[in-house]
Design a protein around this motif. Structure first.
Motif, PDB file in Angstrom:
ATOM      1  N   SER A  42       0.789  -1.288  -0.011  1.00  0.00           N
ATOM      2  CA  SER A  42       0.079   0.033   0.139  1.00  0.00           C
ATOM      3  C   SER A  42       0.918   1.217   0.156  1.00  0.00           C
ATOM      4  CB  SER A  42      -0.960   0.059   1.030  1.00  0.00           C
ATOM      5  OG  SER A  42      -1.653  -1.128   1.172  1.00  0.00           O
ATOM      6  N   LEU A  43       1.737   1.304  -1.148  1.00  0.00           N
ATOM      7  CA  LEU A  43       2.801   2.479  -0.844  1.00  0.00           C
ATOM      8  C   LEU A  43       1.930   3.790  -1.514  1.00  0.00           C
ATOM      9  CD1 LEU A  43       5.431   3.670  -0.741  1.00  0.00           C
ATOM     10  CD2 LEU A  43       5.689   2.839  -3.196  1.00  0.00           C
ATOM     11  N   SER A  44       2.142   4.914  -0.826  1.00  0.00           N
ATOM     12  CA  SER A  44       1.260   6.186  -1.099  1.00  0.00           C
ATOM     13  C   SER A  44       2.358   7.104  -0.893  1.00  0.00           C
ATOM     14  CB  SER A  44       0.164   6.213  -0.554  1.00  0.00           C
ATOM     15  OG  SER A  44       0.258   6.601   0.789  1.00  0.00           O
ATOM     16  N   ALA A  45       2.259   8.301  -1.808  1.00  0.00           N
ATOM     17  CA  ALA A  45       3.041   9.417  -1.329  1.00  0.00           C
ATOM     18  C   ALA A  45       2.163  10.668  -1.335  1.00  0.00           C
ATOM     19  CB  ALA A  45       4.019   9.505  -2.686  1.00  0.00           C
ATOM     20  N   SER A  46       2.134  11.260  -0.362  1.00  0.00           N
ATOM     21  CA  SER A  46       0.842  12.429  -0.174  1.00  0.00           C
ATOM     22  C   SER A  46       1.718  13.684   0.108  1.00  0.00           C
ATOM     23  CB  SER A  46       0.224  12.265   0.926  1.00  0.00           C
ATOM     24  OG  SER A  46      -0.558  10.745   0.828  1.00  0.00           O
ATOM     25  N   PRO A  47       1.385  14.766  -0.596  1.00  0.00           N
ATOM     26  CA  PRO A  47       1.845  15.937  -0.258  1.00  0.00           C
ATOM     27  C   PRO A  47       1.720  16.665   0.970  1.00  0.00           C
ATOM     28  CG  PRO A  47       0.108  16.268  -1.655  1.00  0.00           C
ATOM     29  CD  PRO A  47       0.209  14.935  -1.305  1.00  0.00           C
ATOM     30  N   VAL A  48       2.427  17.352   1.736  1.00  0.00           N
ATOM     31  CA  VAL A  48       2.402  18.018   3.011  1.00  0.00           C
ATOM     32  C   VAL A  48       1.694  19.252   2.612  1.00  0.00           C
ATOM     33  CG1 VAL A  48       3.380  18.906   5.079  1.00  0.00           C
ATOM     34  CG2 VAL A  48       3.963  16.815   4.158  1.00  0.00           C
ATOM     35  N   SER A  49       0.667  19.653   3.058  1.00  0.00           N
ATOM     36  CA  SER A  49      -0.090  20.925   2.689  1.00  0.00           C
ATOM     37  C   SER A  49       0.774  22.171   3.224  1.00  0.00           C
ATOM     38  CB  SER A  49      -1.621  21.089   3.200  1.00  0.00           C
ATOM     39  OG  SER A  49      -1.863  20.919   4.463  1.00  0.00           O
ATOM     40  N   THR A  50       1.342  21.997   4.236  1.00  0.00           N
ATOM     41  CA  THR A  50       1.891  23.280   4.874  1.00  0.00           C
ATOM     42  C   THR A  50       3.249  23.374   4.486  1.00  0.00           C
ATOM     43  OG1 THR A  50       2.377  21.974   7.048  1.00  0.00           O
ATOM     44  CG2 THR A  50       0.455  23.317   6.997  1.00  0.00           C
ATOM     45  N   ALA A  51       3.984  22.557   3.876  1.00  0.00           N
ATOM     46  CA  ALA A  51       5.320  22.673   3.237  1.00  0.00           C
ATOM     47  C   ALA A  51       5.581  21.779   2.040  1.00  0.00           C
ATOM     48  CB  ALA A  51       6.168  21.815   4.417  1.00  0.00           C
ATOM     49  N   TRP A  52       6.346  22.176   1.256  1.00  0.00           N
ATOM     50  CA  TRP A  52       6.629  21.377  -0.008  1.00  0.00           C
ATOM     51  C   TRP A  52       7.541  20.266   0.399  1.00  0.00           C
ATOM     52  CZ3 TRP A  52       7.799  26.960  -0.807  1.00  0.00           C
ATOM     53  CH2 TRP A  52       6.589  27.652  -1.527  1.00  0.00           C
ATOM     54  N   ALA A  53       6.776  19.340   0.872  1.00  0.00           N
ATOM     55  CA  ALA A  53       7.147  18.056   1.051  1.00  0.00           C
ATOM     56  C   ALA A  53       6.483  16.832   0.643  1.00  0.00           C
ATOM     57  CB  ALA A  53       7.602  17.801   2.755  1.00  0.00           C
ATOM     58  N   LEU A  54       6.720  15.725   0.733  1.00  0.00           N
ATOM     59  CA  LEU A  54       5.935  14.515   0.553  1.00  0.00           C
ATOM     60  C   LEU A  54       6.080  13.440   1.739  1.00  0.00           C
ATOM     61  CD1 LEU A  54       6.686  13.545  -3.195  1.00  0.00           C
ATOM     62  CD2 LEU A  54       4.518  14.460  -2.251  1.00  0.00           C
ATOM     63  N   VAL A  55       5.077  12.979   1.967  1.00  0.00           N
ATOM     64  CA  VAL A  55       5.008  11.858   3.329  1.00  0.00           C
ATOM     65  C   VAL A  55       4.528  10.540   2.432  1.00  0.00           C
ATOM     66  CG1 VAL A  55       3.914  11.064   5.135  1.00  0.00           C
ATOM     67  CG2 VAL A  55       4.159  13.720   4.976  1.00  0.00           C
ATOM     68  N   VAL A  56       5.826   9.758   2.458  1.00  0.00           N
ATOM     69  CA  VAL A  56       5.611   8.405   1.932  1.00  0.00           C
ATOM     70  C   VAL A  56       5.324   7.484   3.080  1.00  0.00           C
ATOM     71  CG1 VAL A  56       6.858   6.467   0.465  1.00  0.00           C
ATOM     72  CG2 VAL A  56       7.313   8.972   0.317  1.00  0.00           C
ATOM     73  N   HIS A  57       3.983   6.736   2.729  1.00  0.00           N
ATOM     74  CA  HIS A  57       3.315   5.670   3.659  1.00  0.00           C
ATOM     75  C   HIS A  57       3.501   4.390   3.139  1.00  0.00           C
ATOM     76  CE1 HIS A  57       1.557   8.764   6.678  1.00  0.00           C
ATOM     77  NE2 HIS A  57       1.611   9.215   5.784  1.00  0.00           N
ATOM     78  N   TRP A  58       3.567   3.575   3.601  1.00  0.00           N
ATOM     79  CA  TRP A  58       3.731   2.034   3.160  1.00  0.00           C
ATOM     80  C   TRP A  58       3.035   1.325   4.549  1.00  0.00           C
ATOM     81  CZ3 TRP A  58       8.109   4.495   3.873  1.00  0.00           C
ATOM     82  CH2 TRP A  58       9.136   3.940   4.977  1.00  0.00           C
ATOM     83  N   GLU A  59       2.406   0.161   4.065  1.00  0.00           N
ATOM     84  CA  GLU A  59       2.334  -1.135   5.123  1.00  0.00           C
ATOM     85  C   GLU A  59       3.313  -1.759   5.388  1.00  0.00           C
ATOM     86  OE1 GLU A  59      -1.546  -2.644   4.348  1.00  0.00           O
ATOM     87  OE2 GLU A  59      -2.829  -0.742   4.666  1.00  0.00           O
ATOM     88  N   THR A  60       3.576  -2.348   6.762  1.00  0.00           N
ATOM     89  CA  THR A  60       4.661  -3.423   6.697  1.00  0.00           C
ATOM     90  C   THR A  60       4.214  -4.513   5.983  1.00  0.00           C
ATOM     91  OG1 THR A  60       5.269  -2.310   8.718  1.00  0.00           O
ATOM     92  CG2 THR A  60       6.129  -4.573   8.526  1.00  0.00           C
ATOM     93  N   PRO A  61       5.162  -5.180   5.297  1.00  0.00           N
ATOM     94  CA  PRO A  61       4.955  -6.511   4.494  1.00  0.00           C
ATOM     95  C   PRO A  61       5.039  -7.491   5.746  1.00  0.00           C
ATOM     96  CG  PRO A  61       7.088  -5.829   3.688  1.00  0.00           C
ATOM     97  CD  PRO A  61       6.351  -4.657   4.596  1.00  0.00           C
ATOM     98  N   PRO A  62       4.308  -8.772   5.284  1.00  0.00           N
ATOM     99  CA  PRO A  62       4.941 -10.041   6.108  1.00  0.00           C
ATOM    100  C   PRO A  62       6.258 -10.305   6.401  1.00  0.00           C
ATOM    101  CG  PRO A  62       2.873 -10.432   4.831  1.00  0.00           C
ATOM    102  CD  PRO A  62       3.486  -9.141   4.097  1.00  0.00           C
ATOM    103  N   GLY A  63       6.614 -10.965   7.147  1.00  0.00           N
ATOM    104  CA  GLY A  63       8.164 -11.318   7.216  1.00  0.00           C
ATOM    105  C   GLY A  63       9.083 -10.455   7.946  1.00  0.00           C
ATOM    106  N   GLN A  64      10.408 -10.680   7.558  1.00  0.00           N
ATOM    107  CA  GLN A  64      11.521  -9.762   8.366  1.00  0.00           C
ATOM    108  C   GLN A  64      12.019  -8.726   7.185  1.00  0.00           C
ATOM    109  OE1 GLN A  64      11.896  -9.531  11.795  1.00  0.00           O
ATOM    110  NE2 GLN A  64      10.004 -11.103  11.945  1.00  0.00           N
TER     111      GLN A  64
END
Length: 997
Positions: A724-746
């Protein structure tokens, strides 16, 4: 004036100057002299000289100093003439000049005490003494008192000349010194022969002399000393003692310096012993080896005794280096031997061999003489004895001896044509080389006609034998018989039986032993020829048979216990169901163990031990054991085709029934998977593992109860990519927040890369911890799209990448303006281009005065203005500019502006009464925000009334005006800050009479 031709010299003295001049023409009454320092002009000395004097010494001067000397000559009539000259004293040399290496091999340090007086500087010249070449040339300041010469040759003598400079003069001092020598390396000492050693070394250029001292370690004395000039790299020491250990020490010398170097030890080759002989000794079954002691030394002798023609090793004895003989006891009788004597000195050997020699033979055992049932012949037989052959002697008592010789391997001989009932003598001796054993003698009678069909049988019993016969054809009164132990010829039983007996059983015999029964028919004092029967009691099977692994991967040891009774030999049969070949070994009766070598690893073997006694055999139960398997080689652990798999491969080393692939988590010793693999398989895919984990794999090779482990191999499963990789902009700054979900395993962590779309700049990379689920990419350009890739990392492996494109929020336009260029239908919008990128601008013009539709324009990302046309006059509008990037927008603040209103139309004036003036008009377009009606007195031009009306007004009546007065009226339409007026229209109010009329 008259020239005096002054000249100055120091005659090699640094504190004096000699002034000379020419006497002027006409002579001089005397001379006055002054000496002053040059430059300062200070008078230092003065003097005078009489007539006819043309020189003067100035003493006590400073070395290296510049002076001015003036001479004044007194002439006749009190006249004088003067002349001056400048001169400089010679400098003095430096004092306490020293040159030292400080124990270093490439450096010399020069120092001195300054020369007395003055100087311009010093000049240093360094020479290599052997080659007389100038090595270094240096000039130093006058206040310098040290100088370092580096980069010099080790172990070399140098000469330094230090010159004090003053003007054109100089004073020099010299000194000699050596650099410290460098130590030679890689000293080797090796034997050249039994009396020489060759020494060699590397790096001999760094010393003027090399000193070598060779020590005899046996006598603790110095054997040879040697001094060699620079460059020698090897030397051979001659005339040394053979077989002696020497110690060589090496040191390097240069001038006063001596440096200890490496040392080495070596042995000279020993000399081989001479005149090696092998001969019989006084003791039975013994041989004595003798040799001549060679020159030199040795640590010991290694004496090897070899047996037979194939030279099989029998004995190995070490004796001191001073011995010259050794005796071997307990050898096999009648065998041929040879000996090798080896002198051992350190790691070196020198050997010599002897000729062959024999041990004294023993007479054959088990000698028998029998008629074999015939009264006309006798059969002589015996057991095999060691030697080359046999000498037989046969004769009737008190008659001529009949001799014969037989080769080894024959154990019987039949004498034919004998006389029945005659006593005969038989002798047999063993020959071995030059020796003949004492004879073995036996006597026997020829038989009278024997009894018939004599048999001796064990009938399967181990402690009894049954004898049976048929009566002699000539009849008899009885039978006499003796039971013998065949091998020892010991009498076991005597019997005398009546003629009605035809069988007898002998009890309590020894198992596995050969017996001979001799029987004769008796008739009076005579006996018929003896009938013999031989048989063995049945042997007992061996007990306690075991087969044991020796921890040697290719060997098994057999053990067994000898049962009661006799044994001729043991026969060992070792075989495996896995291999068609089997081992058959026969060993002597006194052997109770045997080791089979050269077996196949990891194989189950079966052992059967059989006792042989005569023609009979008795076998033990089967014993079984496995050889140890060999460990597997080249164990490799690689990721499998899927993240949940590991691919394990190996190379079989041979042997082993099964393999067990043991898998454990690398941080733990507990085994989580134990997979059995049949032999012949060399790879395995382990499934169902945790992605991104570190595992330890060990392969156990099993053969029966034995296991052998391979080397441990470490491997990683490939981690799973983030979810579930996503990249969302930060509204108050010119930045991107990259989110992902931890996959199974190590995993060990995450690796992210970020690349700006359309840019040639390299991607930025950053790492995140294994427990992270987001990361903020800051300091980005606004309104820009970035390609973000992320991998899960485990060890050296990465997961499949996950990519996502994220765009930062664009920057909003600034300095937005909406201006009216003076038009009632146009407005002009402009703004400043913001930083970063965008896809386009969306410009919206809102009508604030009417309900008309908003006007929307999409402009290029580089646009900075737009003109709105065909607008409604007198309307208020608002404009907003939005920068659009993908689905993200950034809007400016709204600004408003009005269009100019249109002037009212159809302005009409009327005066319904004497004091009123009615104004009416028609609106143009949508009208106006307000209407301003001004009324002026035409005569005075003064405003007499103003009324501000709403946008819906279309008329207004001014009251209380003056009757009969001309007024001027104008109506202005207003919209925001803008207004547009009608032309002034005049009209008169009514007169009173007109009103009445």
């Amino acid at each position: 004036g008259t020239l005096l031709n002054l000249s100055v010299s120091d005659h090699g003295r640094s504190d004096s100057l000699l002034l000379s001049w020419d006497e002027p023409e006409g002579g001089a009454e005397g001379y006055s002299l002054t000496l002053s320092s040059l430059g300062l002009g200070t008078l230092l000395q003065n003097g005078s000289a009489g007539p006819n004097i043309t020189s003067f010494w100035f003493h006590g001067l400073t070395p290296g100093m510049r002076y001015k000397i003036e001479v004044t000559a007194t002439l006749a009539c009190m006249e004088t003439t003067s002349q001056a000259v400048t001169a400089q004293t010679s400098p003095s040399p430096v004092r306490n000049l020293s040159l030292s290496s400080g124990g270093r091999s490439a450096v010399l340090h020069a120092s001195w005490v300054h020369a007395r007086g003055q100087r311009d500087g010093y000049h240093l010249a360094l020479y290599h003494s052997d080659s007389q070449t100038l090595v270094r040339n240096a000039s130093v300041l006058p206040n310098a008192s040290t100088f370092l010469f580096d980069g010099l040759l080790a172990g070399s003598e140098y000469a330094l000349k230090v010159s004090t400079l003053a003007g054109s003069s100089q004073a020099s001092t010299s000194i000699h010194q050596w650099t410290a020598p460098s130590i030679p390396t890689q000293l080797r000492l090796s034997p050249g022969s039994s009396t020489s050693l060759v020494a060699s070394w590397v790096g001999a250029r760094g010393a003027a002399w090399l000193h070598l001292a060779l020590h005899n370690l046996l006598t603790q004395t110095v054997t040879t000393t040697l001094s060699a000039r620079r460059g020698l790299t090897s030397y051979t020491f001659q005339h040394l003692h053979p077989g002696t250990q020497y110690w060589l020490g090496l040191s390097a010398t240069a001038g006063p310096y001596t440096v200890g170097g490496p040392n080495a030890t070596a042995w000279t080759y020993p000399l081989s012993p001479g005149n090696v002989t092998l001969s019989s000794s006084e003791e039975q079954s013994s041989l004595q080896a003798r040799w001549s002691t060679p020159a030199g030394e040795r640590d010991f002798y290694l004496v090897t005794l070899q047996e037979g023609e194939d030279g099989a090793l029998t004995r190995n004895i070490s004796v001191g280096g001073d011995n010259d003989h050794v005796t071997f006891h307990g050898l096999s009788p009648g065998k041929r031997y040879s000996v090798q004597v080896m002198a051992v000195a350190g790691p070196y050997r020198a050997s010599a061999r002897s000729t062959t020699a024999w041990t004294q033979p023993l007479a054959p055992s088990g000698v028998s003489l029998s008629s074999q049932g015939s009264p006309y012949s006798l059969l002589a037989s015996w057991e095999e004895a060691m030697g080359e052959g046999y000498v037989l002697a046969f004769s009737p008592m008190e008659h001529l001896v009949k001799n014969s010789s037989l080769l080894r391997g024959v154990t019987n001989f039949t004498y034919e044509g004998l006389c029945p009932g005659t006593l005969y003598t038989f002798e047999v001796s063993t020959m071995a080389g030059p020796y003949t054993s004492t004879p073995r003698r036996i006597t026997s009678w020829t038989y009278p006609l024997p009894l018939e069909q004599l048999t001796l049988s064990n009938q399967g019993h181990s402690t009894s034998l049954q004898a049976s016969w048929r009566a002699a054809p000539s009849g008899s009164t009885g039978y006499t018989g003796t039971l013998w132990e065949t091998k020892s010829q010991e009498r076991v039983r005597n019997m005398t039986l009546g003629n009605n007996w035809t069988n007898v059983t002998f009890e309590d015999l020894v198992p596995g032993r050969q017996y001979t029964l001799k029987m004769a028919a008796m008739a009076g004092p005579y006996r018929s020829p003896v009938r013999s029967a031989t048989d063995w009691t049945y042997p007992l099977a061996p007990a306690g048979v075991t087969l044991t692994n020796t921890r040697h991967p290719l060997g098994l040891s057999a053990f067994w216990d000898k049962a009661a009774g006799d044994v001729d030999q043991f026969h060992l049969q070792l075989y495996s169901k896995s291999h068609p070949a089997q081992r058959n070994i026969s060993v002597g009766p006194n052997t109770h163990n045997f080791t089979f070598l050269g077996l196949s690893p990891g194989i189950q073997y079966f052992l059967k031990v059989t006792v042989l006694a005569g023609p009979y055999r008795s076998s033990s139960h089967f014993a079984t054991e496995w050889t140890y398997p060999l460990s597997l080689a080249n164990v490799s652990v690689q990721p499998g085709r899927r993240p949940q798999e590991l691919h394990v491969s190996w190379v079989e080393s041979g042997g082993g029934r099964d393999h067990f692939v043991q898998l454990s988590v690398a941080e733990s010793l507990s085994i989580i998977r134990n997979v059995s693999i049949p032999r012949g398989v060399t790879q395995l895919d382990l499934e169902g593992l945790v992605p991104g984990s570190r595992y330890r794999v060990e392969i156990i090779s099993q053969a029966g109860p034995h296991r052998t482990s391979s080397q441990t191999a470490i491997g990683y499963t490939v981690p799973l990519p983030p979810l579930s990789l996503s990249a969302s902009p930060v509204s108050t700054a010119w930045a991107l927040v990259v989110h992902w979900e931890t996959p199974p395993g190590q995993r060990d962590g995450y690796l992210l890369s970020m690349h700006e779309e359309g840019s040639s700049a390299p991607a930025r990379t950053l790492e995140a911890g294994k427990d992270s689920t987001n990361v903020t990419l800051a300091r980005l350009a606004p309104g820009t799209c970035y390609l973000v890739g992320i991998w899960a990392v485990a060890g050296p492996y990465r997961s499949l990448p996950k990519n996502v494109t994220g765009c930062t929020v664009p920057a909003a336009p600034t300095n937005l303006s909406l201006t009216n260029p003076g038009s009632s239908s146009e407005l002009y919008t402009c703004w400043n281009k913001p930083r970063g990128g965008r896809d386009h601008y969306r410009v919206i013009l809102y009508s604030l005065s009417t309900q008309s539709r908003d006007r929307v324009q999409t402009l290029s990302p580089d646009a900075q203005n737009i003109t709105w046309t065909h607008l409604e006059a007198g309307s208020r509008f608002a404009v907003q500019v939005t920068a659009v990037k993908g689905s993200f927008e950034a809007s400016s603040t709204n600004v408003t502006q009005w269009t100019h209103p249109l002037a009212p139309a159809n302005l009409t004036l009327g005066s319904p009464s004497a004091s009123t003036l009615q104004v009416s008009w028609a609106a143009m377009g949508r009208g106006a925000e307000d209407y301003v009606v001004d009324v002026y007195d035409t005569a005075s031009s003064s405003r007499v009334g103003r009324m501000v009306l709403g946008g819906d007004a279309r008329s207004h009546t001014f009251r209380n005006l003056s009757p009969g007065t001309r007024y001027s009226v104008a109506v202005r339409a207003t919209a925001g800050p803008f207004h547009t007026s009608t032309p002034n229209l005049t009209h008169c109010t009514r007169e009173y009479d007109a009103l009445l009329a």
